[in-house]
Write a protein that holds these residues in place. Sequence first.
Motif, PDB file in Angstrom:
ATOM      1  N   GLU A   1      44.813  19.460  68.479  1.00  0.00           N
ATOM      2  CA  GLU A   1      43.843  19.526  67.530  1.00  0.00           C
ATOM      3  C   GLU A   1      42.586  18.964  67.847  1.00  0.00           C
ATOM      4  OE1 GLU A   1      47.083  18.676  63.802  1.00  0.00           O
ATOM      5  OE2 GLU A   1      46.033  17.136  64.507  1.00  0.00           O
ATOM      6  N   THR A   2      42.556  17.926  68.744  1.00  0.00           N
ATOM      7  CA  THR A   2      41.337  17.256  69.261  1.00  0.00           C
ATOM      8  C   THR A   2      40.492  18.143  70.207  1.00  0.00           C
ATOM      9  OG1 THR A   2      42.228  14.952  68.957  1.00  0.00           O
ATOM     10  CG2 THR A   2      40.310  15.051  70.188  1.00  0.00           C
ATOM     11  N   LEU A   3      41.465  18.935  71.108  1.00  0.00           N
ATOM     12  CA  LEU A   3      40.701  19.942  72.088  1.00  0.00           C
ATOM     13  C   LEU A   3      40.143  20.785  70.958  1.00  0.00           C
ATOM     14  CD1 LEU A   3      43.773  20.202  74.607  1.00  0.00           C
ATOM     15  CD2 LEU A   3      41.563  18.818  74.947  1.00  0.00           C
ATOM     16  N   MET A   4      40.633  21.364  70.111  1.00  0.00           N
ATOM     17  CA  MET A   4      39.710  22.123  69.166  1.00  0.00           C
ATOM     18  C   MET A   4      38.653  21.692  68.541  1.00  0.00           C
ATOM     19  SD  MET A   4      42.898  24.590  67.504  1.00  0.00           S
ATOM     20  CE  MET A   4      44.187  23.262  67.112  1.00  0.00           C
ATOM     21  N   ASP A   5      38.604  20.344  68.285  1.00  0.00           N
ATOM     22  CA  ASP A   5      37.440  19.664  67.837  1.00  0.00           C
ATOM     23  C   ASP A   5      36.303  19.430  68.664  1.00  0.00           C
ATOM     24  OD1 ASP A   5      38.690  19.307  65.200  1.00  0.00           O
ATOM     25  OD2 ASP A   5      39.486  17.338  65.691  1.00  0.00           O
ATOM     26  N   ILE A   6      36.782  19.354  70.188  1.00  0.00           N
ATOM     27  CA  ILE A   6      35.700  19.307  71.055  1.00  0.00           C
ATOM     28  C   ILE A   6      35.044  20.513  71.244  1.00  0.00           C
ATOM     29  CG2 ILE A   6      35.542  19.002  73.420  1.00  0.00           C
ATOM     30  CD1 ILE A   6      37.911  16.832  73.432  1.00  0.00           C
ATOM     31  N   GLU A   7      35.771  21.621  71.224  1.00  0.00           N
ATOM     32  CA  GLU A   7      35.261  22.972  71.321  1.00  0.00           C
ATOM     33  C   GLU A   7      34.349  23.329  70.216  1.00  0.00           C
ATOM     34  OE1 GLU A   7      36.272  27.673  71.416  1.00  0.00           O
ATOM     35  OE2 GLU A   7      37.859  26.284  72.001  1.00  0.00           O
ATOM     36  N   LYS A   8      35.058  22.870  69.203  1.00  0.00           N
ATOM     37  CA  LYS A   8      33.902  23.153  68.162  1.00  0.00           C
ATOM     38  C   LYS A   8      32.717  22.494  67.885  1.00  0.00           C
ATOM     39  CE  LYS A   8      33.798  22.765  63.034  1.00  0.00           C
ATOM     40  NZ  LYS A   8      34.256  21.949  61.877  1.00  0.00           N
ATOM     41  N   GLU A   9      32.812  21.008  68.621  1.00  0.00           N
ATOM     42  CA  GLU A   9      31.385  20.347  68.585  1.00  0.00           C
ATOM     43  C   GLU A   9      30.617  20.720  69.798  1.00  0.00           C
ATOM     44  OE1 GLU A   9      28.848  17.870  66.914  1.00  0.00           O
ATOM     45  OE2 GLU A   9      30.887  18.524  65.963  1.00  0.00           O
ATOM     46  N   LEU A  10      31.034  21.278  70.685  1.00  0.00           N
ATOM     47  CA  LEU A  10      30.127  21.943  71.867  1.00  0.00           C
ATOM     48  C   LEU A  10      29.540  23.156  71.212  1.00  0.00           C
ATOM     49  CD1 LEU A  10      32.779  21.613  74.779  1.00  0.00           C
ATOM     50  CD2 LEU A  10      30.530  20.222  74.747  1.00  0.00           C
ATOM     51  N   ARG A  11      30.102  23.621  70.396  1.00  0.00           N
ATOM     52  CA  ARG A  11      29.621  24.898  70.040  1.00  0.00           C
ATOM     53  C   ARG A  11      28.530  24.693  68.932  1.00  0.00           C
ATOM     54  NH1 ARG A  11      32.184  29.958  70.767  1.00  0.00           N
ATOM     55  NH2 ARG A  11      34.112  29.637  71.504  1.00  0.00           N
TER      56      ARG A  11
ATOM     57  N   LEU B   1      33.500  20.094  80.432  1.00  0.00           N
ATOM     58  CA  LEU B   1      34.586  20.151  79.325  1.00  0.00           C
ATOM     59  C   LEU B   1      34.809  21.534  79.122  1.00  0.00           C
ATOM     60  CD1 LEU B   1      32.584  17.718  76.913  1.00  0.00           C
ATOM     61  CD2 LEU B   1      34.701  17.102  78.164  1.00  0.00           C
ATOM     62  N   GLN B   2      34.026  22.378  79.135  1.00  0.00           N
ATOM     63  CA  GLN B   2      34.113  23.765  78.830  1.00  0.00           C
ATOM     64  C   GLN B   2      35.131  24.415  79.801  1.00  0.00           C
ATOM     65  OE1 GLN B   2      31.200  26.361  77.688  1.00  0.00           O
ATOM     66  NE2 GLN B   2      32.236  27.984  77.684  1.00  0.00           N
ATOM     67  N   PHE B   3      34.690  24.403  80.897  1.00  0.00           N
ATOM     68  CA  PHE B   3      35.192  25.253  82.117  1.00  0.00           C
ATOM     69  C   PHE B   3      36.589  24.609  82.978  1.00  0.00           C
ATOM     70  CE2 PHE B   3      31.221  27.035  81.611  1.00  0.00           C
ATOM     71  CZ  PHE B   3      31.393  28.197  81.297  1.00  0.00           C
TER      72      PHE B   3
ATOM     73  N   VAL C   1      27.460  11.834  68.572  1.00  0.00           N
ATOM     74  CA  VAL C   1      28.226  10.964  68.332  1.00  0.00           C
ATOM     75  C   VAL C   1      29.926  11.690  68.095  1.00  0.00           C
ATOM     76  CG1 VAL C   1      28.858   9.176  66.758  1.00  0.00           C
ATOM     77  CG2 VAL C   1      26.540   9.322  67.525  1.00  0.00           C
ATOM     78  N   LEU C   2      29.828  12.882  67.405  1.00  0.00           N
ATOM     79  CA  LEU C   2      31.008  13.197  66.962  1.00  0.00           C
ATOM     80  C   LEU C   2      31.880  13.685  68.128  1.00  0.00           C
ATOM     81  CD1 LEU C   2      33.055  13.807  64.638  1.00  0.00           C
ATOM     82  CD2 LEU C   2      31.933  15.971  64.159  1.00  0.00           C
TER      83      LEU C   2
END
Length: 111
Positions: free
Chosen positions: A10-20, A52-54, A92-93
């Motif tokens: 779930e947190t990995l998906m949150d990281i991707e979302k925030e990068l976007r 983070l992304q790659f 921050v997020l």
Amino acid sequence: MNNSHIPIAETLMDIEKELRNLRLWEFEMIAGEALLSVQPFAVDTMTFPQWLQFIFLPRMYFLLDEQLPLPSNSAIAPMAEQYFSGLNLHSVLLITHLQKIDKILTDKSYS
């Protein structure tokens, strides 16, 4: 399945979302040579968001998918804090999500 797998996914998906959300997500693959770095966070070949992304996200998803052991400690958030400290981004997020990953991976009560 390890108790930490669901909160990590779930947190990995949150990281991707925030990068976007921060417009740091790249839509084209980075050059293959950049992925060969042996430096921590590949600082010699890519930016921290690129790492983070790659590197980080794909590696963590792979470990989860294959049910392989996860790292037993993590200190990604301090690198994020350092990287983003000089930028005018509301990071921050993203840093909060990375702190959560660090905590889950180092907190033995999750396993």
